[in-house]
Design a protein around this motif. Structure first.
Motif, PDB file in Angstrom:
ATOM      1  N   SER A  16       0.843  -1.193   0.000  1.00  0.00           N
ATOM      2  CA  SER A  16       0.000   0.000   0.000  1.00  0.00           C
ATOM      3  C   SER A  16       0.883   1.249   0.000  1.00  0.00           C
ATOM      4  O   SER A  16       2.096   1.170   0.200  1.00  0.00           O
ATOM      5  CB  SER A  16      -0.923   0.031   1.232  1.00  0.00           C
ATOM      6  N   GLY A  17       0.252   2.395  -0.228  1.00  0.00           N
ATOM      7  CA  GLY A  17       0.910   3.678  -0.063  1.00  0.00           C
ATOM      8  C   GLY A  17       2.134   3.885  -0.923  1.00  0.00           C
ATOM      9  O   GLY A  17       2.158   3.558  -2.121  1.00  0.00           O
ATOM     10  N   ILE A  18       3.186   4.437  -0.325  1.00  0.00           N
ATOM     11  CA  ILE A  18       4.407   4.770  -1.049  1.00  0.00           C
ATOM     12  C   ILE A  18       5.044   3.526  -1.654  1.00  0.00           C
ATOM     13  O   ILE A  18       5.460   3.525  -2.812  1.00  0.00           O
ATOM     14  CB  ILE A  18       5.401   5.492  -0.116  1.00  0.00           C
ATOM     15  N   HIS A 191      -0.164  11.676   1.841  1.00  0.00           N
ATOM     16  CA  HIS A 191      -1.507  11.159   2.070  1.00  0.00           C
ATOM     17  C   HIS A 191      -1.577   9.726   1.551  1.00  0.00           C
ATOM     18  O   HIS A 191      -1.523   9.494   0.347  1.00  0.00           O
ATOM     19  CB  HIS A 191      -2.540  12.034   1.376  1.00  0.00           C
ATOM     20  N   SER A 192      -1.719   8.792   2.465  1.00  0.00           N
ATOM     21  CA  SER A 192      -1.652   7.371   2.121  1.00  0.00           C
ATOM     22  C   SER A 192      -2.465   6.585   3.143  1.00  0.00           C
ATOM     23  O   SER A 192      -2.894   7.132   4.170  1.00  0.00           O
ATOM     24  CB  SER A 192      -0.196   6.906   2.158  1.00  0.00           C
ATOM     25  N   PRO A 193      -2.686   5.286   2.915  1.00  0.00           N
ATOM     26  CA  PRO A 193      -3.341   4.466   3.937  1.00  0.00           C
ATOM     27  C   PRO A 193      -2.619   4.493   5.278  1.00  0.00           C
ATOM     28  O   PRO A 193      -3.247   4.354   6.330  1.00  0.00           O
ATOM     29  CB  PRO A 193      -3.313   3.064   3.309  1.00  0.00           C
ATOM     30  N   PHE A 194      -1.302   4.680   5.265  1.00  0.00           N
ATOM     31  CA  PHE A 194      -0.533   4.812   6.507  1.00  0.00           C
ATOM     32  C   PHE A 194      -1.053   5.986   7.326  1.00  0.00           C
ATOM     33  O   PHE A 194      -1.291   5.878   8.537  1.00  0.00           O
ATOM     34  CB  PHE A 194       0.946   4.999   6.155  1.00  0.00           C
ATOM     35  N   GLU A 196      -4.014   7.577   6.934  1.00  0.00           N
ATOM     36  CA  GLU A 196      -5.414   7.379   7.297  1.00  0.00           C
ATOM     37  C   GLU A 196      -5.546   6.433   8.491  1.00  0.00           C
ATOM     38  O   GLU A 196      -6.395   6.638   9.363  1.00  0.00           O
ATOM     39  CB  GLU A 196      -6.199   6.856   6.091  1.00  0.00           C
ATOM     40  N   ARG A 225       1.703  13.083  -2.515  1.00  0.00           N
ATOM     41  CA  ARG A 225       1.062  11.879  -3.045  1.00  0.00           C
ATOM     42  C   ARG A 225       2.107  10.767  -3.156  1.00  0.00           C
ATOM     43  O   ARG A 225       3.282  11.040  -3.428  1.00  0.00           O
ATOM     44  CB  ARG A 225       0.465  12.137  -4.423  1.00  0.00           C
ATOM     45  N   PRO A 226       1.702   9.513  -2.970  1.00  0.00           N
ATOM     46  CA  PRO A 226       2.662   8.416  -3.102  1.00  0.00           C
ATOM     47  C   PRO A 226       3.408   8.402  -4.432  1.00  0.00           C
ATOM     48  O   PRO A 226       4.596   8.087  -4.482  1.00  0.00           O
ATOM     49  CB  PRO A 226       1.780   7.168  -2.935  1.00  0.00           C
TER      50      PRO A 226
END
Length: 258
Positions: A16-18, A191-194, A196, A225-226
Motif C-alpha cells: 500500500s501507499g508509497i 496522504h496514504s493508507p498509513f 489514514e 502523493r505516493p
C-alpha cells in the motif's frame, strides 16, 4: 530515461501507499519487482495488478523486524530472478507521543521496525549485491523530514528516521568503491493508507480536522502523493543517478524550507 529494464527490485511495505506506488512504477519501467509486505493479501493484490498490466512480480510476505524472515525473502527473490539490483526499504510504523508519553515498549517497537528493518534489509541487500555477478546495486531507504526537523509528538518515529538517514550515509561510504549506491528519501507528510490509519487510531472523530492540519503544515498547502515519492525513487534507482550516493533527498512541499 530512467529505464529499469530487466533489473530486479525488492521493495518492502509494497502492499500500500508509497511502497505500492514504487512497485507499480518500477514495473512499468521494466523492473522485475518483488512485492514485499507483512500482509500476504496486500502483496498478492499489487503483484496481480502488475502482472495484469504485463509486468513481472513476486509477492512475498515477511516481517522486516525478523532477521530470518528477511534472509528468507532475499533468498526467494534470488531463487526466482537470480539477483537483486535495487532494494527499497520502505516498511514502517508510527507512534504518537512525546518522550513522557512513550513507553519502553513503544520505543522499541518503532525502532525495531523502522530502524531495525532498514538495517536488516540493507544488510541482506549489501551481501547479495557483493556476491552477484556483476556485483553492485542500489539501496533506497525511506526516511522522513522528521529526521531533520522537530515534529511534535513523534519522539520514537523521529529517532528511528534519524537512524535511517545516518545508516544511509554510512552504507554509502563503506561500499561506494564496490558498486553499491545508497540514498534516502525524506518525505513530508504523504496522504496514504498509513496516514489514514494513523488518523483513525489516534484521532477518532477528529479525522477531518487533523487531516486539514496535516495538509496545511506543508507550505505548498497539501500533503504529498505516493506517486510523487515514487518518481524520486525511480530517479535514484536509475542509471541516470549514477553520481548520487549518500544523499537524503527531501520531498516535503517546502516544510523544511521554513
Amino acid at each position: 530515461m530512467f529505464s529499469l529494464q530487466d533489473k530486479v527490485a525488492l521493495i518492502t511495505g509494497a502492499g500500500s501507499g508509497i511502497g505500492e506506488a514504487i512497485a507499480r512504477l518500477f514495473a512499468r519501467q521494466g523492473a522485475r519487482v518483488v512485492v514485499g509486505d507483512v500482509r500476504l493479501d496486500a502483496a498478492q493484490q499489487v503483484a496481480d495488478d502488475i502482472k495484469a498490466e504485463g509486468g513481472e512480480a513476486l509477492p512475498l510476505a515477511f516481517d522486516v523486524a525478523e532477521s530470518e524472515q528477511v534472509r528468507a525473502a532475499f533468498s526467494k527473490a534470488v531463487a526466482r530472478y537470480g539477483r537483486v539490483d535495487i532494494s527499497v526499504n520502505n516498511a514502517g510504523i508510527s507512534h504518537v507521543g512525546n518522550i513522557l508519553e512513550t513507553s519502553d515498549e513503544d520505543y522499541e517497537r518503532v525502532m525495531r521496525v523502522n530502524a531495525g528493518g532498514v538495517f536488516r534489509c540493507a544488510r541482506e541487500a549489501v551481501r547479495q549485491m557483493l556476491a552477484q555477478d556483476p556485483k553492485g546495486g542500489t539501496i533506497i531507504n525511506i526516511s522522513s523530514v522528521a529526521a531533520q526537523v522537530g515534529v511534535e509528538q513523534r519522539l520514537p518515529y523521529s529517532a528511528s528516521k534519524g537512524a535511517v538517514l545516518a545508516m544511509t550515509r554510512s552504507i554509502a561510504i563503506d561500499f561506494v568503491s564496490q558498486g553499491i549506491r545508497c540514498n534516502a528519501i525524506c518525505p513530508g507528510t504523504v496522504h496514504s493508507p498509513f496516514v489514514e490509519g494513523y488518523l483513525k487510531r489516534n484521532f477518532a472523530g477528529r479525522e477531518d480536522e487533523v487531516r486539514q492540519t496535516l495538509h496545511a503544515r506543508q507550505p505548498i498547502g497539501r500533503m504529498g502523493r505516493p506517486d510523487e515519492i515514487a518518481n524520486a525513487a525511480l530517479y535514484l534507482a536509475s542509471d541516470e543517478a549514477a553520481f548520487v550516493t549518500g544523499s537524503g533527498l527531501v520531498i516535503d512541499g517546502g516544510w523544511t524550507a521554513k
